[in-house]
Design a protein around this motif. Sequence first.
Motif, short mmCIF file in Angstrom:
data_model
loop_
_atom_site.label_atom_id
_atom_site.label_comp_id
_atom_site.label_asym_id
_atom_site.label_seq_id
_atom_site.Cartn_x
_atom_site.Cartn_y
_atom_site.Cartn_z
N GLU A 21 7.39 -5.90 15.82
CA GLU A 21 7.52 -5.02 16.95
C GLU A 21 7.83 -3.70 16.32
OE1 GLU A 21 9.72 -6.82 20.04
OE2 GLU A 21 8.15 -8.09 20.56
N GLU A 41 4.86 0.36 15.13
CA GLU A 41 4.86 1.92 15.50
C GLU A 41 4.42 2.75 14.43
OE1 GLU A 41 7.77 5.36 17.08
OE2 GLU A 41 8.54 3.19 17.09
N GLY A 61 -0.76 -3.21 16.36
CA GLY A 61 0.10 -1.94 15.67
C GLY A 61 -0.83 -0.69 15.18
N LYS A 62 -0.10 0.23 14.61
CA LYS A 62 -0.77 1.27 13.98
C LYS A 62 -1.94 0.78 13.00
CE LYS A 62 0.13 6.04 12.53
NZ LYS A 62 1.05 7.07 12.19
#
Length: 241
Positions: free
Chosen positions: A54, A58, A146-147
């Motif tokens: 998690e 980012e 995610g990214k």
Amino acid sequence: MPIAFETKGLQQFDHSRWGNPVTGDVVTLTYIDQAPDLPASLDDPETLRRQLTELQAEFGCLIEAHAITVDGQPALLRLEKFPLEGRQSGLGFTAGLVLPKATCSAILKIMCMETGRSGVREAAIVPRVGFQNMFPPHPYAPEIKGKLPYNAADDARWDPQFPDHPLTRARGWITYISRTARVDPRFAVLPPFTGPAVPAAPEVPAAAAQTVAIPTGAARAETTAIPTSPVHAETVRIRRG
């Protein structure tokens, strides 16, 4: 420094950084004199992996994480990828060891970057697994997006076919170092890390109240309790890399 490791083939920049003059890979060794910011204990790998996934979502993607031992000491081995800043394409890969103690930690990691044409490894894997299978759910947190996506091409089974790829270099180097590094005995005997500290619940004093007369007409009055010292409770977010 708490960790001694093989530096053959590396050029030392300063007391904590080394570089590979052939590949451009950079190795750093850091001692942090404060409690580790890992989100869970190494004894709880499921929670640790999920929360690391998690957190890394980012910035890029956590590829894998494992609780291991280095010279008999508990350690976290983690491998991540991220987009290179200032470039339209290309990825960077970091592989690291975190040796956490109760009040400090030592971190040894390598950063390897794509150079030249990017995406060669991924493009070569597509015909072998099928495009529909290239981006499976993340094994540690299937719902996380995610990214960067979790990618089938990042699997270690493809490393022998791409020996010069930065992911292969990062994974191979950290695997070797995790087996051969030595830990300073003075660091080894420090109290172990057992998980993030849980702050005690703050004591909230009861609000004082006073009674005042509020006139509601010429012949009668009512009383209302008005707090004179209101207390506002706040929550503090406790923080992983």
